[in-house]
Write an enzyme that holds these catalytic residues in place. Structure first.
Site, short mmCIF file in Angstrom:
data_model
loop_
_atom_site.label_atom_id
_atom_site.label_comp_id
_atom_site.label_asym_id
_atom_site.label_seq_id
_atom_site.Cartn_x
_atom_site.Cartn_y
_atom_site.Cartn_z
N THR A 2 -0.37 -2.13 10.11
CA THR A 2 -1.01 -2.77 8.97
C THR A 2 0.11 -3.57 8.36
O THR A 2 0.90 -3.09 7.60
CB THR A 2 -1.58 -1.75 8.00
OG1 THR A 2 -2.60 -1.09 8.69
CG2 THR A 2 -2.22 -2.36 6.80
N THR A 10 0.86 -1.18 0.00
CA THR A 10 0.00 0.00 0.00
C THR A 10 0.90 1.23 0.00
O THR A 10 1.31 1.69 -1.05
CB THR A 10 -0.98 -0.01 1.18
OG1 THR A 10 -0.27 -0.26 2.41
CG2 THR A 10 -2.04 -1.09 0.99
N GLU A 63 6.72 4.86 7.30
CA GLU A 63 6.33 6.02 6.51
C GLU A 63 7.18 7.23 6.88
O GLU A 63 7.19 7.68 8.03
CB GLU A 63 4.85 6.30 6.71
CG GLU A 63 3.99 5.23 6.06
CD GLU A 63 2.54 5.24 6.50
OE1 GLU A 63 1.72 4.63 5.79
OE2 GLU A 63 2.24 5.83 7.55
N LYS A 113 4.29 -6.91 3.77
CA LYS A 113 4.04 -5.50 3.50
C LYS A 113 3.78 -4.82 4.84
O LYS A 113 3.32 -5.42 5.80
CB LYS A 113 2.86 -5.29 2.55
CG LYS A 113 1.49 -5.71 3.06
CD LYS A 113 0.75 -4.74 3.93
CE LYS A 113 0.61 -3.39 3.27
NZ LYS A 113 -0.12 -2.44 4.21
N THR A 164 -7.38 11.30 1.61
CA THR A 164 -7.74 12.45 0.79
C THR A 164 -6.79 12.65 -0.38
O THR A 164 -7.04 13.45 -1.26
CB THR A 164 -7.77 13.75 1.63
OG1 THR A 164 -6.48 13.95 2.22
CG2 THR A 164 -8.82 13.66 2.70
N ASN A 204 0.19 10.56 6.67
CA ASN A 204 -0.99 10.09 7.38
C ASN A 204 -2.07 11.15 7.51
O ASN A 204 -3.25 10.83 7.66
CB ASN A 204 -0.58 9.54 8.75
CG ASN A 204 0.04 8.17 8.61
OD1 ASN A 204 -0.64 7.18 8.42
ND2 ASN A 204 1.36 8.13 8.64
#
EC number: 2.3.1.35
Length: 413
Positions: free
Chosen positions: A191, A154, A277, A180, A413, A408
């Site tokens: 996740t 993702t 991230e 992942k 969006t 995040n």
């Protein structure tokens, strides 16, 4: 690891496995989003899943399947929609996914395991999935590992894969894996999805116990942001196609196999932590002198999960006080007069007392890690001793950068 050598092939390196990854239209971006791993024969299966009480439908489905039967033939993973917090319809979609794949592979639906990743609260786009299943089956091959590794991603920056090989009585045995994970990483199992394949012959209870211990030493020792996901799933298959003697109880052969399984899981876990991230480096915390290993792991994970520690590393600030503070709040009792902290080669505290050190050089060490080769020279090492006990633990994480907030803040969006 002396008994195991790294090879190519990931989940298709062990004998008797095929894999594929395709773009089925589940992601708006058009990127690959549907992965399949399957064994030529029924394989012993074990799983470790999220501890969250808010779970994806696929997690409940897999738990039930493995309680009923500790074997499987196939794992289907969709990326884009988490299918978590989707109620009865989410479970119906999971069941339909298993039935559709079973029909395409001509196997029983109870031999299919399902995993999902993506945005919480969104159902699987079933129209796209229904069309994609025949295509992903047709695309599957013994060379399909890399495509499958890409299709489960993702926000990951890179696919994550590993394979190892050893010999048992002159015959090769292989273990491969893909995973992942990048954000929402704080397992008790984040996740994060991980799939492991093996071709050894192992009893189901032993394989389950090995996987649980491997998870405790790998995936359950990483943290990116302190958030445990609804979808965390680790599934391991072993199909016996190496034709080596069956391993049914602990002993030298079982210990050797478990060492390989743990090494695969640790490599994948570190890859997830490094790919956090917005991360610029991997952080490894080694704790010694704890009352037992569980306590050592707890202290290590608390330190590596500290937002203040992570922020200091991103700022290239050798602020050892944050490391000491995190160790002290981990819930493990120790005498602070025994505390020893080392950052790379720099000894910062010993016997509970701060020591003079070359602060610019220590800062340069942090900068050097951020510029280092991926998963090779990009690790910031923190060594913490809290006493003289026999316990130890290791945990992995990453620094906390400005980009983490940006990624995040704009996730849906």
């Amino acid at each position: 690891m002396a008994d195991w050598q790294e090879i190519t092939g990931g989940v298709t390196a062990p004998k008797g496995y095929r894999a594929a990854g395709i773009a089925a239209g589940l992601k708006p971006s058009g990127a690959p989003d549907l992965a399949l791993i399957w064994s030529d024969v029924e394989a012993i299966a074990a799983g470790v899943f999220t501890t969250s009480v808010v779970r994806a439908a696929c997690v409940d489905y897999c738990r039930q399947r493995l309680e009923e039967k500790a074997s499987a033939r196939a794992i289907l993973c969709n990326a884009g929609q988490a299918n978590a917090a989707t109620g009865e319809q989410g479970l119906a979609d999971t069941l339909e996914s298993a039935d559709l794949l079973a029909r395409e592979l001509s196997i029983s639906p109870n031999s299919v395991l399902i995993a999902s990743t993506g945005v919480i609260g969104q159902r699987i786009r079933m129209d796209a999935l229904r069309k994609g299943i025949p295509s992903v089956v047709a695309a599957s091959s013994t060379e399909g590992n890399d495509a499958a590794a890409k299709a489960i991603c993702t926000t990951d920056l890179v696919p994550k894969t590993i394979a190892l090989e050893t010999t048992f009585e002159g015959r090769p045995v292989r273990i491969g894996g893909i995973c992942k994970g990048s954000g929402m990483i704080h397992p008790n199992m984040a996740t994060m999805l991980a799939f492991v394949t093996c071709d050894a012959t192992v009893s189901s209870h032993l394989w389950h116990d090995m996987l649980k211990r491997a998870a405790d030493r790998s995936f359950n020792q990483i943290t990116v942001d302190g958030d445990t996901s609804t979808n965390d799933t680790l599934i391991a298959l072993t199909n016996g196609q190496s034709r080596t003697p069956a391993i049914t109880e602990m002993g030298p052969e079982a210990e050797k196999l478990e060492a390989g399984l743990t090494a695969v899981c640790q490599h994948l876990a570190k890859a997830i932590a490094r790919d956090g991230e917005g991360a610029t480096c991997l952080i490894e915390v080694q704790v010694t002198g704890a009352p037992d290993d569980a306590a050592g792991r707890r202290v290590a994970k608390t330190i590596v999960g500290s937002s203040l520690v992570k922020s200091a590393v991103f700022g290239r600030d050798p602020n050892w006080g944050r490391i000491a503070a995190a160790a002290g709040r981990a819930g493990v009792s120790f005498d602070q007069d025994n505390l020893r902290i080392q950052l790379g080669e720099f000894l910062l505290m010993e016997n509970g007392q701060p020591l003079p050190f070359d602060r610019p050089a220590a800062s340069a060490y942090l900068k050097q890690a951020a510029a280092g080769a991926y998963l090779k020279e990009d690790t910031v090492l923190m060594q913490v001793q809290i006493g003289n006990g026999p316990g130890s633990g290791i945990a992995w994480g990453c620094d906390l950068s400005y980009d983490y907030v940006k990624i995040n803040a704009e996730y849906t969006t």
